[in-house]
Write an enzyme that holds these catalytic residues in place. Structure first.
Site, PDB file in Angstrom:
ATOM      1  N   GLU A   1      14.361  -4.815   2.608  1.00 34.19           N
ATOM      2  CA  GLU A   1      13.068  -4.289   3.055  1.00 34.19           C
ATOM      3  C   GLU A   1      12.029  -5.401   3.135  1.00 34.19           C
ATOM      4  O   GLU A   1      12.122  -6.404   2.428  1.00 34.19           O
ATOM      5  CB  GLU A   1      12.564  -3.224   2.072  1.00 34.19           C
ATOM      6  CG  GLU A   1      12.788  -1.796   2.530  1.00 34.19           C
ATOM      7  CD  GLU A   1      11.849  -1.376   3.657  1.00 34.19           C
ATOM      8  OE1 GLU A   1      11.315  -2.248   4.391  1.00 34.19           O
ATOM      9  OE2 GLU A   1      11.652  -0.161   3.820  1.00 34.19           O
ATOM     10  N   ASP A   2      11.034  -5.186   3.981  1.00 32.14           N
ATOM     11  CA  ASP A   2       9.944  -6.145   4.073  1.00 32.14           C
ATOM     12  C   ASP A   2       8.940  -5.960   2.938  1.00 32.14           C
ATOM     13  O   ASP A   2       8.547  -6.911   2.281  1.00 32.14           O
ATOM     14  CB  ASP A   2       9.235  -6.056   5.436  1.00 32.14           C
ATOM     15  CG  ASP A   2       8.852  -4.621   5.814  1.00 32.14           C
ATOM     16  OD1 ASP A   2       9.195  -3.677   5.073  1.00 32.14           O
ATOM     17  OD2 ASP A   2       8.211  -4.435   6.868  1.00 32.14           O
TER      18      ASP A   2
ATOM     19  N   ASP B   1       5.254  -0.367  -0.641  1.00 35.91           N
ATOM     20  CA  ASP B   1       3.840  -0.069  -0.869  1.00 35.91           C
ATOM     21  C   ASP B   1       3.773   1.181  -1.759  1.00 35.91           C
ATOM     22  O   ASP B   1       3.907   1.081  -2.970  1.00 35.91           O
ATOM     23  CB  ASP B   1       3.198   0.132   0.507  1.00 35.91           C
ATOM     24  CG  ASP B   1       1.690   0.253   0.462  1.00 35.91           C
ATOM     25  OD1 ASP B   1       1.084  -0.211  -0.503  1.00 35.91           O
ATOM     26  OD2 ASP B   1       1.108   0.805   1.409  1.00 35.91           O
TER      27      ASP B   1
ATOM     28  N   LYS C   1       4.006  -4.324  -3.536  1.00 36.18           N
ATOM     29  CA  LYS C   1       2.600  -4.040  -3.852  1.00 36.18           C
ATOM     30  C   LYS C   1       2.572  -2.937  -4.898  1.00 36.18           C
ATOM     31  O   LYS C   1       2.371  -1.776  -4.580  1.00 36.18           O
ATOM     32  CB  LYS C   1       1.914  -3.511  -2.583  1.00 36.18           C
ATOM     33  CG  LYS C   1       0.953  -4.445  -1.915  1.00 36.18           C
ATOM     34  CD  LYS C   1       0.079  -3.666  -0.962  1.00 36.18           C
ATOM     35  CE  LYS C   1       0.453  -3.905   0.464  1.00 36.18           C
ATOM     36  NZ  LYS C   1      -0.390  -3.161   1.413  1.00 36.18           N
TER      37      LYS C   1
ATOM     38  N   PHE D   1      -3.874  -5.376   2.689  1.00 33.53           N
ATOM     39  CA  PHE D   1      -3.000  -5.149   3.843  1.00 33.53           C
ATOM     40  C   PHE D   1      -2.643  -6.499   4.455  1.00 33.53           C
ATOM     41  O   PHE D   1      -3.510  -7.275   4.838  1.00 33.53           O
ATOM     42  CB  PHE D   1      -3.677  -4.245   4.872  1.00 33.53           C
ATOM     43  CG  PHE D   1      -2.713  -3.757   5.904  1.00 33.53           C
ATOM     44  CD1 PHE D   1      -1.855  -2.697   5.625  1.00 33.53           C
ATOM     45  CD2 PHE D   1      -2.621  -4.371   7.138  1.00 33.53           C
ATOM     46  CE1 PHE D   1      -0.935  -2.257   6.554  1.00 33.53           C
ATOM     47  CE2 PHE D   1      -1.707  -3.940   8.079  1.00 33.53           C
ATOM     48  CZ  PHE D   1      -0.863  -2.886   7.790  1.00 33.53           C
TER      49      PHE D   1
ATOM     50  N   ARG E   1       3.517  -9.619  14.114  1.00 31.72           N
ATOM     51  CA  ARG E   1       4.857  -9.729  13.537  1.00 31.72           C
ATOM     52  C   ARG E   1       5.419 -11.137  13.702  1.00 31.72           C
ATOM     53  O   ARG E   1       6.267 -11.566  12.923  1.00 31.72           O
ATOM     54  CB  ARG E   1       5.822  -8.745  14.228  1.00 31.72           C
ATOM     55  CG  ARG E   1       5.512  -7.278  14.000  1.00 31.72           C
ATOM     56  CD  ARG E   1       6.701  -6.436  14.429  1.00 31.72           C
ATOM     57  NE  ARG E   1       6.390  -5.025  14.603  1.00 31.72           N
ATOM     58  CZ  ARG E   1       6.386  -4.115  13.630  1.00 31.72           C
ATOM     59  NH1 ARG E   1       6.662  -4.495  12.401  1.00 31.72           N
ATOM     60  NH2 ARG E   1       6.112  -2.855  13.873  1.00 31.72           N
TER      61      ARG E   1
HETATM   62  P1  IMP Z   1       5.498   2.840   1.846  1.00 25.52           P
HETATM   63  O1  IMP Z   1       6.269   4.046   2.301  1.00 25.52           O
HETATM   64  O2  IMP Z   1       4.073   3.174   1.515  1.00 25.52           O
HETATM   65  O3  IMP Z   1       6.165   2.075   0.729  1.00 25.52           O
HETATM   66  O4  IMP Z   1       5.324   1.899   3.102  1.00 25.52           O
HETATM   67  C1  IMP Z   1       6.350   1.181   3.609  1.00 25.52           C
HETATM   68  C2  IMP Z   1       6.058   0.715   5.018  1.00 25.52           C
HETATM   69  O5  IMP Z   1       4.652   0.705   5.303  1.00 25.52           O
HETATM   70  C3  IMP Z   1       6.520  -0.700   5.184  1.00 25.52           C
HETATM   71  O6  IMP Z   1       7.888  -0.767   5.543  1.00 25.52           O
HETATM   72  C4  IMP Z   1       5.582  -1.210   6.254  1.00 25.52           C
HETATM   73  O7  IMP Z   1       6.050  -0.873   7.543  1.00 25.52           O
HETATM   74  C5  IMP Z   1       4.289  -0.466   5.989  1.00 25.52           C
HETATM   75  N1  IMP Z   1       3.361  -1.263   5.170  1.00 25.52           N
HETATM   76  C6  IMP Z   1       2.994  -1.050   3.888  1.00 25.52           C
HETATM   77  N2  IMP Z   1       2.115  -1.971   3.459  1.00 25.52           N
HETATM   78  C7  IMP Z   1       1.928  -2.818   4.502  1.00 25.52           C
HETATM   79  C8  IMP Z   1       1.127  -4.009   4.686  1.00 25.52           C
HETATM   80  O8  IMP Z   1       0.394  -4.500   3.803  1.00 25.52           O
HETATM   81  N3  IMP Z   1       1.213  -4.583   5.916  1.00 25.52           N
HETATM   82  C9  IMP Z   1       1.996  -4.116   6.925  1.00 25.52           C
HETATM   83  N4  IMP Z   1       2.756  -3.013   6.794  1.00 25.52           N
HETATM   84  C10 IMP Z   1       2.723  -2.368   5.595  1.00 25.52           C
HETATM   85 MG    MG Z   2       4.697  -0.972   9.967  1.00 27.44          MG
END
Ligand code: IMP
Ligand code: MG
Length: 188
Positions: free
Chosen positions: A105-106, A109, A137, A158, A171
């Site tokens: 995963e990238d 959050d 995060k 962000f 990207r």
């Molecule tokens: P989560 O479901 O809140 O954990 O979010 C996961 C997805 O939200 C990631 O795979 C990203 O696509 C997007 N995301 C969350 N935080 C960031 C950020 O700081 N920058 C860009 N994309 C984010």
């Molecule tokens: Mg995204």
């Protein structure tokens, strides 16, 4: 008319340079190669944000491996907030039953996207499932995620670049940076 975008000028602060990311990716690749020594690995990555990390990480892993790609999007939400309701746009192309799977995963959050994906992939009967994320995060976590390989813990900001987008842009930046607050207010 859309304004001309200078991608680099939109960045307020570079959080992780290209060199720092490369060193971390090499370190993670070494650890993964040691931990899975003698086994075969299936890397599953989640488009589109994880694409550069996946491409770099797989070349740092010294094991026989195959890769598969999924693409998901969250329903609702905004450009900076995920909603947790996940839609699969592209599914796995091959079975992972009985395989050692590493989900790449990238960023984690809230954890909602990954929480859904972990349950989905476990339902496919892999021999094992571990999680590798470049960025974490933790301040915004809503569900607990067992992270096995973590690149960097970052503050609650962000970030864009190295695969991560804001409105599908940035990207292609080679580093991870924080957008200037002014950029959020502007039309895409
Ligand atoms: P989560 O479901 O809140 O954990 O979010 C996961 C997805 O939200 C990631 O795979 C990203 O696509 C997007 N995301 C969350 N935080 C960031 C950020 O700081 N920058 C860009 N994309 C984010
Ligand atoms: Mg995204």
């Amino acid at each position: 008319m859309t304004r001309t975008v200078d991608l680099n000028a939109d960045i307020g602060e570079v959080l992780l340079t290209e060199e720092v990311i490369a060193a971390k990716t090499a370190e993670l690749g070494r650890r993964i190669s040691e931990d899975y020594a003698g086994r075969q690995l299936t890397l599953v990555s989640v488009l589109k944000g994880s694409l550069p990390f996946m491409a770099d990480l797989m070349r740092q892993i010294d094991l026989p491996l195959r890769i598969d790609l999924m693409e998901v999007s969250s329903y609702g939400g905004t450009a900076t907030e995920s909603s947790g309701l996940v839609r699969i746009i592209k599914d796995l192309s091959a079975s992972i039953a009985g395989e050692d799977v590493l989900l790449v995963e990238d960023i984690i959050d809230t954890g909602l996207t990954l929480n859904y994906l972990i349950r989905y992939l476990k339902g496919k009967g892999p021999a094992s499932l571990r999680i590798c994320t470049l960025l974490d995060k933790p301040a915004r976590r809503l569900v607990e995620i067992p992270v096995d390989y973590r690149g960097f813990e970052i503050p609650d900001q962000f970030v864009v670049g190295y695969g991560l987008d804001y409105g599908e842009r940035y990207r292609n930046l080679r580093f991870v940076g924080v957008l200037r607050p002014e950029v959020y207010g502007e039309p895409q």
